[in-house]
Design an enzyme around this catalytic site. Sequence first.
Site, PDB file in Angstrom:
ATOM      1  N   GLU A   1     -15.513 -23.581  -0.329  1.00 41.69           N
ATOM      2  CA  GLU A   1     -15.146 -24.127   0.978  1.00 41.69           C
ATOM      3  C   GLU A   1     -14.173 -23.231   1.726  1.00 41.69           C
ATOM      4  O   GLU A   1     -14.261 -23.069   2.948  1.00 41.69           O
ATOM      5  CB  GLU A   1     -14.539 -25.524   0.809  1.00 41.69           C
TER       6      GLU A   1
ATOM      7  N   LYS B   1     -32.184 -27.443 -16.143  1.00 41.24           N
ATOM      8  CA  LYS B   1     -31.797 -28.686 -15.495  1.00 41.24           C
ATOM      9  C   LYS B   1     -33.011 -29.609 -15.438  1.00 41.24           C
ATOM     10  O   LYS B   1     -34.097 -29.205 -15.022  1.00 41.24           O
ATOM     11  CB  LYS B   1     -31.268 -28.412 -14.086  1.00 41.24           C
TER      12      LYS B   1
ATOM     13  N   ARG C   1     -10.328 -28.804   0.523  1.00 40.88           N
ATOM     14  CA  ARG C   1     -10.167 -27.540  -0.196  1.00 40.88           C
ATOM     15  C   ARG C   1     -10.031 -26.350   0.757  1.00 40.88           C
ATOM     16  O   ARG C   1      -9.570 -25.291   0.358  1.00 40.88           O
ATOM     17  CB  ARG C   1     -11.361 -27.316  -1.117  1.00 40.88           C
TER      18      ARG C   1
END
Length: 643
Positions: free
Chosen positions: A377, A288, A405
Amino acid sequence: MEVQAGELLSKINYPSDLRALDEKQLEEVCKELRAYIIDVVSVNGGHFAASLGVVELTVALHYVLNTPYDKLVWDVGHQAYGHKILTGRRGIFHTNRLYHGISGFPKRSESEFDTFGVGHSSTSISAALGMAVASHYKGEDDRQHVAVIGDGSMTGGMAFEALNHAGIENSNLLVILNDNCMSIDPNVGALKEYLTDISTSKSYNRFRDDVSAVLMKISELGPNAHEIVKKIEKGIKGTLLKRSNFFEALKFRYFGPVDGHDIHHLVKVLEDLKHIPGPKLLHCVTLKGKGYALAEKDQTKWHAPGLFDKITGEIKKVVSEKPQPPKYQDVFGHTIVELAEQNDKIMGITPAMPSGCSLNIMMKAMPNRAFDVGIAEQHAVTFSAGLATQGLIPFCNIYSSFMQRGYDQVIHDAAIQKLPVVFCLDRAGIAGADGPTHHGAYDIAFFRCIPNMIVSAPMNEEELRNLMYTAQLKNHGGPFSIRYPRGKGVMVDWQRPFKEIEVGKGRKVSDGEDIAILTIGHIGNEAVKAIIDLNAEGYHPAHYDMRFAKPLDQALLSDIFKKFDKIITVEDGCILGGFGSAVVEFAADEIYKGQICRLGIPDLVVEHGEQHELWAECGYDSKAIIEQVKAMTVARVTKGMVG
């Protein structure tokens, strides 16, 4: 500000232009694409490190696949900037995430190359599998279907559900696991450790390379060669990794790990995978922030750094001579540590957003009492409920839009069982440039209808602290939600002594005549600004900070309705079913008559832009409040002024 692209990139308007190039030119394309992303994001802002990490993968995919006929699905979209630039949007990429500009995420209405709208993680495999099954049903078995999912997104439950289903469908599906050990913050959990074992196993990788030539020889042995290769390959992985491959246990062919920055090898591998039937997973190891040294070293900081000097790496911040109010998230982060120092039952939980919600402050100070559970979640809610059954006080911090969610778990696992989970909903209301997938528009409405649920919102930092303090004092008979917006508050002097707020009690901010303005949450500060201007013009509305959408302050509301026959409600949330609806319901139940105007997010999808731009568009900023007050009242004559 538009940025000039490199010589090759400037000639690529669509993937068909890319595919016309010689493969030897792809390295230069990658170099120019990475430089272009750096140039644009440094001066216009946006997500940064994730897209840098998949430049080679993006180029290879569009070079090998026949997009948009072949379906390419990106997970979340933080990593899709290169994809947007190569698919007809280079000339307008400088408008990325700006008001009326292009979206920061793939969006079906924006381009035929954006096959699925994304913003919340872990959806790509399900969507790509649906497309693959549809293609088979329509007799289009030559169509490729590729889901690019980050290893952080792989921690979401939906990804596992999709893998489980895809393994039995035998559809033409390729899942590319972009393994960089990061989402926004470092990845957590057993899956991360498992992937690390695979990608760093020297014996496996060395032996795999050594036998590749042998396997190629075997492929020449005849009609049974394919089965022989599969058995040998499976034996190598099972023996050297000392465990069965997780993905192959789900009936995926596993390939990799491969270097996600070797463009030529990626092209070769992707070409080969096009001809292998059934569900496949390609494990790509990437970095990344690749190509920008500072982003490589501090990937969390450079996930979305804002504007910066690309040469020095200095992140540009607006410097004010005056002290500035803190961000609400930082008020939460420091306050939970203060409370936890006083109450050893307090625990902190977040689904993969420790820096975004500032729970990282508690994780550093009290690592055994703060948990990052990954992009999960549902699990975060029920894990919190489990803690609560044992007498602990969990503060479960989930962004408002992500809370959607975990809704079933809030009802089933927290509210029905009357468990005292404190839900801190960050990014409530209009979230800004992230757009419709991230706006926290619905939490007041969907929490207000749940029995045993307290729904609150602070108007400023002091109220946020006091609501957090109040929530942990005792069991209030169920879950306690506190919503607050993205960005700064309004108080510089905010670290004041804690005070308990009586649940369900509002307060009068300013007295007035003719009309009452009822607000909930931070948006009440827009009413304060509006009233200053209105007073100067001879209008004198009263202002009430209600604090709670549930339970409502019925005594205060009764007084308001007895005094005023004109009322405006203001909320940074959906009008349908929200705080204003609660006030209208109260008036109907108590048979109060009067004119009630509700201001808030209308019944439509609000696109991206700065918060103040979208408040204005939706009609509940200070200017809109002023206009509504004037429309509903006749100004009183004041000294020296006629309204």
